[in-house]
Motif scaffolding. Structure first.
Motif, short mmCIF file in Angstrom:
data_model
loop_
_atom_site.label_atom_id
_atom_site.label_comp_id
_atom_site.label_asym_id
_atom_site.label_seq_id
_atom_site.Cartn_x
_atom_site.Cartn_y
_atom_site.Cartn_z
N ILE A 180 0.83 -1.20 0.00
CA ILE A 180 0.00 0.00 0.00
C ILE A 180 0.87 1.26 0.00
O ILE A 180 0.55 2.26 -0.63
CB ILE A 180 -0.91 0.01 1.26
N ASP A 181 2.00 1.16 0.70
CA ASP A 181 2.77 2.37 1.00
C ASP A 181 3.55 2.96 -0.18
O ASP A 181 3.54 4.17 -0.39
CB ASP A 181 3.75 2.09 2.15
N SER A 182 4.23 2.09 -0.92
CA SER A 182 5.13 2.65 -1.94
C SER A 182 4.41 3.34 -3.11
O SER A 182 4.91 4.37 -3.58
CB SER A 182 6.16 1.62 -2.42
N ASN A 278 11.08 5.66 -1.13
CA ASN A 278 10.42 4.41 -0.78
C ASN A 278 9.24 4.64 0.16
O ASN A 278 8.96 5.77 0.57
CB ASN A 278 11.42 3.38 -0.22
N GLY A 279 8.55 3.56 0.48
CA GLY A 279 7.32 3.67 1.27
C GLY A 279 7.52 3.32 2.73
O GLY A 279 6.56 2.93 3.40
N GLU A 280 8.74 3.51 3.23
CA GLU A 280 8.96 3.19 4.65
C GLU A 280 8.23 4.19 5.54
O GLU A 280 8.13 5.37 5.23
CB GLU A 280 10.47 3.23 4.95
N GLY A 283 8.60 2.91 12.27
CA GLY A 283 8.06 1.97 13.25
C GLY A 283 7.06 0.96 12.72
O GLY A 283 6.57 0.11 13.47
N GLN A 284 6.77 1.01 11.42
CA GLN A 284 5.71 0.13 10.88
C GLN A 284 6.05 -1.35 11.04
O GLN A 284 5.21 -2.16 11.39
CB GLN A 284 5.46 0.47 9.41
N VAL A 285 7.28 -1.70 10.70
CA VAL A 285 7.75 -3.08 10.90
C VAL A 285 9.18 -3.02 11.43
O VAL A 285 9.77 -1.95 11.53
CB VAL A 285 7.73 -3.88 9.56
N SER A 287 12.02 -3.63 10.23
CA SER A 287 13.06 -2.99 9.41
C SER A 287 12.85 -1.49 9.27
O SER A 287 13.60 -0.82 8.57
CB SER A 287 13.10 -3.64 8.03
N GLN A 288 11.83 -0.96 9.93
CA GLN A 288 11.58 0.48 9.83
C GLN A 288 11.65 1.20 11.18
O GLN A 288 11.10 2.28 11.36
CB GLN A 288 10.24 0.72 9.12
N THR A 289 12.32 0.56 12.14
CA THR A 289 12.63 1.29 13.37
C THR A 289 13.76 2.26 13.05
O THR A 289 14.45 2.09 12.03
CB THR A 289 13.11 0.34 14.48
N ASP A 312 0.31 7.78 9.68
CA ASP A 312 -0.28 6.55 10.20
C ASP A 312 -0.71 5.69 9.03
O ASP A 312 -1.02 6.21 7.96
CB ASP A 312 -1.55 6.86 11.02
N LYS A 313 -0.80 4.39 9.29
CA LYS A 313 -1.25 3.50 8.21
C LYS A 313 -2.61 3.94 7.66
O LYS A 313 -2.83 3.93 6.45
CB LYS A 313 -1.33 2.06 8.73
N LEU A 314 -3.51 4.36 8.56
CA LEU A 314 -4.84 4.77 8.09
C LEU A 314 -4.78 6.00 7.20
O LEU A 314 -5.55 6.13 6.25
CB LEU A 314 -5.77 5.04 9.28
MG MG Z 1 5.16 -0.59 4.47
#
Ligand code: MG
Ligand code: ATP
Length: 388
Positions: A180-182, A278-280, A283-285, A287-289, A312-314
């Motif tokens: 969804i993010d990228s 990129n779509g980082e 804190g989402q996962v 690898s994104q801390t 936020d994801k939403l």
């Molecule tokens: Mg993502």
């Protein structure tokens, strides 16, 4: 041609020095977007005009051209009050009750000042119709732009997408996955005027053709805002398998992402892209801390833009729905990030350890091989019409 569309430029109006370049790029982008339409495009330093026969179709297309602040269906009349009054009464929607007049006097030699002109025209409309004046909350805002070549009147403004014309900022390379993010990150970067190309890492046979087609479809959607999106496909299988064989479980994702960044940065340089995107999202996962970002980003000095880092994801989903990528993004195909996922990926990776594990295999050679075998899809729309 019977209809006239007037375009108001967006943020570029504040960038005096670059104004000319911005307007030229915007014009090229509008021309590209309308290349299959029967239109006549003219412009000056404040407005662009498009003469056409079917404005609704054209307006829908213009709503995807960044750099446009608003779009109006305008009517051009001579600079005399009788003609302006007549046209105004003709275009004011009779089902509405109240109005106000806003005058913009671009032609400073015009003898009546804007406020006076609004009052004068407003008075004439009152006399010649059943409309009432409401300056605070009118049903109709009648705008009158007095220019040397004529007067333009209009009532409805359609919001443009804003931003800067795609291309004014040069090129950026978007790491595009099927998530969804990228795609949202790509859309937001295009909006800042960056000419975005996409890089997709695929790992067949661990990832499927459906996963790849999904990415191409997403690229096709964001291409509607650009017309120049290319997709570069990196064969990533050998690198992923080498990581799987040679690195401890918990570091696999961190190292995989470092490899992605290395490939992306080298390839970006090769194609003249100035930034990675990129779509980082913080804190989402694992690898994104922030600790992960430090370790992963360490492989390159190239700026990495993360447009959704603080959303936020939403909030990201809301944009994905708006730009129509969401339904495609949620199709359930495996990405190379979701295969070989360890149960407990490290959330505070240590840089020295990454480097130590990477030295267990000849990643330089694998990266070189991957880059040499990148497949680029340029004539994107035509080649993939069948699967989109
Ligand atoms: Mg993502
Ligand atoms: P989601 O919306 O499910 O989070 P995502 O695409 O953001 O999906 P992440 O695992 O969060 O997936 O990856 C973070 C970022 O890394 C992505 O936004 C994308 O920019 C990049 N990325 C991940 N996988 C790939 C891939 N296979 N090819 C290119 N870029 C990728």
């Amino acid at each position: 041609m019977k209809e006239l569309i007037m375009i108001k430029y967006g943020e570029l109006t504040t960038k005096k020095a670059n104004r000319k370049i911005f307007i030229n790029v915007l014009t090229q982008n509008v021309e590209r977007m309308l290349k299959d339409e029967d239109v006549e495009i003219t412009k000056d330093s404040v407005r662009m005009f498009i003469r056409c026969n079917d404005s609704s179709k054209i307006v829908a297309k213009l709503q995807k051209v960044f750099g446009i602040l608003s779009i109006v269906i305008a009517y051009k009349v001579n600079n005399n009050t009788e003609d302006v009054l007549q046209k105004s009464l003709e275009i004011m929607d009779k089902s509405k009750r109240t109005f106000k007049v806003v005058t913009k006097r671009a032609d400073k030699s015009f003898p009546i000042h804007s406020m006076d002109y609004s009052k004068k025209l407003g008075g004439l409309i009152l006399k010649n119709s059943n409309f009432k004046v409401d300056v605070h909350n009118p049903d109709i805002t009648l705008t009158v732009e007095i220019r040397t070549e004529g007067t333009f009147v209009y009532t409805d403004q359609v919001k443009g997408p804003g931003g800067y014309p795609v291309g004014v900022q040069g090129k950026g390379l978007l790491m595009l996955s099927g998530g969804i993010d990228s795609p949202v990150a790509g859309y937001l970067t295009l909006k800042r005027g960056v000419n975005v190309e996409c890089l997709y890492f695929e790992s067949p046979p661990h990832t499927s053709i459906e996963a790849k087609n999904k990415v191409l479809k997403l690229a096709g959607i964001i291409n509607e805002y650009s017309g120049r999106v290319k997709v570069h496909i990196v064969p990533f299988t050998k690198i992923q398998e080498a990581i799987y064989k040679n690195c401890p479980d918990i570091y696999m994702i961190t190292i995989m992402r470092r490899m992605m960044y290395k490939v992306a940065a080298l390839y970006a340089e090769k194609i003249g892209a100035k930034i990675l995107i990129n779509g980082e999202s913080i804190g989402q996962v694992a690898s994104q801390t922030l600790d992960s970002m430090v370790c992963i980003n360490n492989v390159t000095n190239m700026p990495v833009i993360r447009p959704v880092a603080c959303l936020d994801k939403l909030e990201i989903i809301e944009i994905a729905k708006k730009i129509n990528t969401y339904e495609t993004s949620i199709l359930p195909y495996e990405d190379c990030c979701t295969i070989f996922v360890p149960k407990h990926p490290v959330i505070k990776p240590v840089l020295e350890k990454c480097i130590e594990y990477e030295n267990n295999f000849d990643y330089q050679a694998l990266i070189e091989e991957a880059i040499n075998n990148i497949e680029t899809i340029t004539n994107f729309k035509e080649e993939f019409e069948d699967i989109l």
